[in-house]
Write a protein that holds these residues in place. Structure first.
Motif, PDB file in Angstrom:
ATOM      1  N   ARG A  10       0.822  -1.089   0.276  1.00  0.00           N
ATOM      2  CA  ARG A  10       0.112  -0.145  -0.043  1.00  0.00           C
ATOM      3  C   ARG A  10       0.861   1.638   0.119  1.00  0.00           C
ATOM      4  O   ARG A  10       0.517   1.837  -0.106  1.00  0.00           O
ATOM      5  CB  ARG A  10      -0.976   0.166   1.002  1.00  0.00           C
ATOM      6  N   LYS A  11       1.749   1.404   0.571  1.00  0.00           N
ATOM      7  CA  LYS A  11       2.780   1.801   0.122  1.00  0.00           C
ATOM      8  C   LYS A  11       4.330   2.222  -0.345  1.00  0.00           C
ATOM      9  O   LYS A  11       5.006   0.801  -0.364  1.00  0.00           O
ATOM     10  CB  LYS A  11       3.278   2.296   2.108  1.00  0.00           C
ATOM     11  N   LEU A  12       4.720   2.595  -1.055  1.00  0.00           N
ATOM     12  CA  LEU A  12       5.844   2.417  -1.638  1.00  0.00           C
ATOM     13  C   LEU A  12       7.229   3.493  -1.577  1.00  0.00           C
ATOM     14  O   LEU A  12       6.671   4.492  -1.325  1.00  0.00           O
ATOM     15  CB  LEU A  12       6.011   2.679  -3.415  1.00  0.00           C
ATOM     16  N   ILE A  34       5.265  16.405  -7.153  1.00  0.00           N
ATOM     17  CA  ILE A  34       5.201  15.073  -6.701  1.00  0.00           C
ATOM     18  C   ILE A  34       5.277  14.555  -5.599  1.00  0.00           C
ATOM     19  O   ILE A  34       4.794  13.528  -5.491  1.00  0.00           O
ATOM     20  CB  ILE A  34       6.319  14.602  -7.841  1.00  0.00           C
ATOM     21  N   ARG A  35       6.365  15.249  -5.234  1.00  0.00           N
ATOM     22  CA  ARG A  35       6.435  14.661  -3.293  1.00  0.00           C
ATOM     23  C   ARG A  35       4.871  14.482  -2.958  1.00  0.00           C
ATOM     24  O   ARG A  35       4.484  13.211  -2.245  1.00  0.00           O
ATOM     25  CB  ARG A  35       7.182  15.790  -3.177  1.00  0.00           C
ATOM     26  N   GLU A  36       4.113  15.727  -2.785  1.00  0.00           N
ATOM     27  CA  GLU A  36       3.378  15.642  -2.268  1.00  0.00           C
ATOM     28  C   GLU A  36       2.059  15.077  -2.691  1.00  0.00           C
ATOM     29  O   GLU A  36       0.834  14.227  -1.961  1.00  0.00           O
ATOM     30  CB  GLU A  36       2.374  17.629  -2.217  1.00  0.00           C
ATOM     31  N   ARG A  37       1.575  14.813  -3.972  1.00  0.00           N
ATOM     32  CA  ARG A  37       0.548  13.545  -4.553  1.00  0.00           C
ATOM     33  C   ARG A  37       0.726  12.452  -3.834  1.00  0.00           C
ATOM     34  O   ARG A  37       0.329  11.999  -3.973  1.00  0.00           O
ATOM     35  CB  ARG A  37       1.089  13.734  -6.143  1.00  0.00           C
ATOM     36  N   LEU A  38       2.033  12.003  -4.081  1.00  0.00           N
ATOM     37  CA  LEU A  38       2.892  10.905  -3.479  1.00  0.00           C
ATOM     38  C   LEU A  38       2.528  10.261  -1.965  1.00  0.00           C
ATOM     39  O   LEU A  38       1.885   9.272  -1.505  1.00  0.00           O
ATOM     40  CB  LEU A  38       4.833  10.516  -3.621  1.00  0.00           C
ATOM     41  N   GLU A  39       2.564  11.209  -1.195  1.00  0.00           N
ATOM     42  CA  GLU A  39       2.417  11.253   0.019  1.00  0.00           C
ATOM     43  C   GLU A  39       1.239  11.495   0.001  1.00  0.00           C
ATOM     44  O   GLU A  39       0.875  10.762   1.454  1.00  0.00           O
ATOM     45  CB  GLU A  39       3.727  12.550   0.705  1.00  0.00           C
ATOM     46  N   GLU A  40       0.468  12.396  -0.155  1.00  0.00           N
ATOM     47  CA  GLU A  40      -0.641  12.207  -0.261  1.00  0.00           C
ATOM     48  C   GLU A  40      -1.905  11.138   0.229  1.00  0.00           C
ATOM     49  O   GLU A  40      -2.664  10.227   0.397  1.00  0.00           O
ATOM     50  CB  GLU A  40      -1.524  13.231  -1.033  1.00  0.00           C
ATOM     51  N   ALA A  41      -1.185   9.761  -0.876  1.00  0.00           N
ATOM     52  CA  ALA A  41      -1.670   8.369  -1.426  1.00  0.00           C
ATOM     53  C   ALA A  41      -1.206   7.636  -0.112  1.00  0.00           C
ATOM     54  O   ALA A  41      -0.858   6.365  -0.344  1.00  0.00           O
ATOM     55  CB  ALA A  41      -1.193   8.048  -2.867  1.00  0.00           C
ATOM     56  N   GLY A  42      -0.055   8.038   0.599  1.00  0.00           N
ATOM     57  CA  GLY A  42       0.409   6.851   1.736  1.00  0.00           C
ATOM     58  C   GLY A  42       1.974   6.787   1.054  1.00  0.00           C
ATOM     59  O   GLY A  42       2.410   5.743   2.030  1.00  0.00           O
ATOM     60  N   HIS A  43       2.509   6.995  -0.126  1.00  0.00           N
ATOM     61  CA  HIS A  43       3.989   7.055  -0.308  1.00  0.00           C
ATOM     62  C   HIS A  43       4.896   7.494   0.448  1.00  0.00           C
ATOM     63  O   HIS A  43       4.867   8.428   0.700  1.00  0.00           O
ATOM     64  CB  HIS A  43       4.182   6.704  -1.955  1.00  0.00           C
ATOM     65  N   VAL A 142       5.073  22.078 -14.065  1.00  0.00           N
ATOM     66  CA  VAL A 142       3.244  22.211 -12.718  1.00  0.00           C
ATOM     67  C   VAL A 142       2.630  21.886 -13.096  1.00  0.00           C
ATOM     68  O   VAL A 142       2.193  20.635 -12.736  1.00  0.00           O
ATOM     69  CB  VAL A 142       3.089  23.360 -11.733  1.00  0.00           C
ATOM     70  N   LYS A 143       1.545  22.105 -13.623  1.00  0.00           N
ATOM     71  CA  LYS A 143       0.075  21.249 -15.275  1.00  0.00           C
ATOM     72  C   LYS A 143       0.284  20.622 -15.866  1.00  0.00           C
ATOM     73  O   LYS A 143      -0.853  19.731 -15.011  1.00  0.00           O
ATOM     74  CB  LYS A 143      -0.141  22.994 -15.850  1.00  0.00           C
ATOM     75  N   ALA A 144       1.854  20.193 -16.076  1.00  0.00           N
ATOM     76  CA  ALA A 144       1.367  18.440 -16.617  1.00  0.00           C
ATOM     77  C   ALA A 144       2.019  17.897 -15.780  1.00  0.00           C
ATOM     78  O   ALA A 144       1.138  16.849 -15.805  1.00  0.00           O
ATOM     79  CB  ALA A 144       2.542  19.239 -18.016  1.00  0.00           C
ATOM     80  N   VAL A 145       2.582  18.060 -14.662  1.00  0.00           N
ATOM     81  CA  VAL A 145       2.377  17.336 -13.618  1.00  0.00           C
ATOM     82  C   VAL A 145       1.620  16.848 -13.099  1.00  0.00           C
ATOM     83  O   VAL A 145       0.960  15.223 -13.250  1.00  0.00           O
ATOM     84  CB  VAL A 145       3.660  18.076 -12.609  1.00  0.00           C
ATOM     85  N   ALA A 146       0.844  17.340 -12.666  1.00  0.00           N
ATOM     86  CA  ALA A 146      -1.003  17.630 -12.427  1.00  0.00           C
ATOM     87  C   ALA A 146      -1.162  16.876 -13.060  1.00  0.00           C
ATOM     88  O   ALA A 146      -2.321  16.128 -12.915  1.00  0.00           O
ATOM     89  CB  ALA A 146      -1.324  19.202 -11.514  1.00  0.00           C
ATOM     90  N   LEU A 147      -1.364  16.552 -14.077  1.00  0.00           N
ATOM     91  CA  LEU A 147      -2.285  16.347 -15.504  1.00  0.00           C
ATOM     92  C   LEU A 147      -1.957  14.662 -15.080  1.00  0.00           C
ATOM     93  O   LEU A 147      -2.704  13.790 -15.312  1.00  0.00           O
ATOM     94  CB  LEU A 147      -1.924  16.596 -16.339  1.00  0.00           C
ATOM     95  N   ALA A 148      -0.452  14.452 -15.506  1.00  0.00           N
ATOM     96  CA  ALA A 148      -0.170  13.194 -15.220  1.00  0.00           C
ATOM     97  C   ALA A 148      -0.343  12.330 -14.436  1.00  0.00           C
ATOM     98  O   ALA A 148      -0.787  11.301 -14.283  1.00  0.00           O
ATOM     99  CB  ALA A 148       1.860  13.357 -15.560  1.00  0.00           C
ATOM    100  N   MET A 149       0.268  13.492 -12.886  1.00  0.00           N
ATOM    101  CA  MET A 149      -0.097  12.503 -11.705  1.00  0.00           C
ATOM    102  C   MET A 149      -1.159  12.277 -11.276  1.00  0.00           C
ATOM    103  O   MET A 149      -1.887  10.802 -11.259  1.00  0.00           O
ATOM    104  CB  MET A 149       0.490  13.178 -10.400  1.00  0.00           C
TER     105      MET A 149
END
Length: 168
Positions: A10-12, A34-43, A142-149
């Protein structure tokens, strides 16, 4: 006798590389996102580096993470365009043991349809596997990163890791 597949974690543990000649910790908004999206998901982000648009600097970071068993995924932002200084794709592609061509195709399609229109043609965003690690090379925007993530990476990250690490 078949080996059992690993339990899907559940965590990478992930590494984040920002490729830029101008960004610093203070203004690395794409790396931070990127860091925020990953950490929000528990990674857990276990390493984060900013390096210049330089093949040797990119290689040094990637090679240090490829050999680390505790790193499950690598995220790169920047250096994916078509300018002379953009060398991220040429640097990492030779390491791919499998390329996830659908990632780049879908990213450009979504960018075209929902964001920047025909300018999506200029993106060389890519993803692939280096052994059991997934690597995503995202644009510096930033906009492209948000879209991809949000649209591609986060919905499939654990599934991709599972598929790369299962052994039949």
């Amino acid at each position: 006798m078949q080996k059992k597949s690993p339990e899907t974690p559940r965590k990478l543990n992930v590494c984040v590389l920002t490729v830029s000649d101008t960004r610093t910790e203070a203004d690395d908004n794409s790396g931070r996102l990127i860091r925020e999206r990953l950490e929000e998901a528990g990674h857990e982000v276990v390493a984060r580096i900013i390096c210049p648009d330089d093949k040797n600097a990119i290689l040094k970071a990637i090679e240090s993470w490829i050999g680390k068993k505790e790193a499950n995924a690598i995220f790169i932002t920047g250096g994916t365009g078509i300018s002379y200084r953009d060398v991220t794709i040429e640097t990492i592609r030779p390491f791919f043991t499998k390329e996830l061509t659908g990632f780049g195709e879908l990213f450009r399609y979504i960018s075209y349809a929902e964001d920047i229109g025909s300018k999506a043609l200029l993106s060389r965003a890519a993803a692939g596997a280096i052994g059991e690690k997934v690597v995503f090379a995202l644009p510096g925007s930033v906009k492209a990163v948000a879209l991809a993530m949000d649209r591609l990476v986060m919905p499939e990250l654990l599934h991709i890791h599972y598929e790369l690490t299962k052994h039949l």
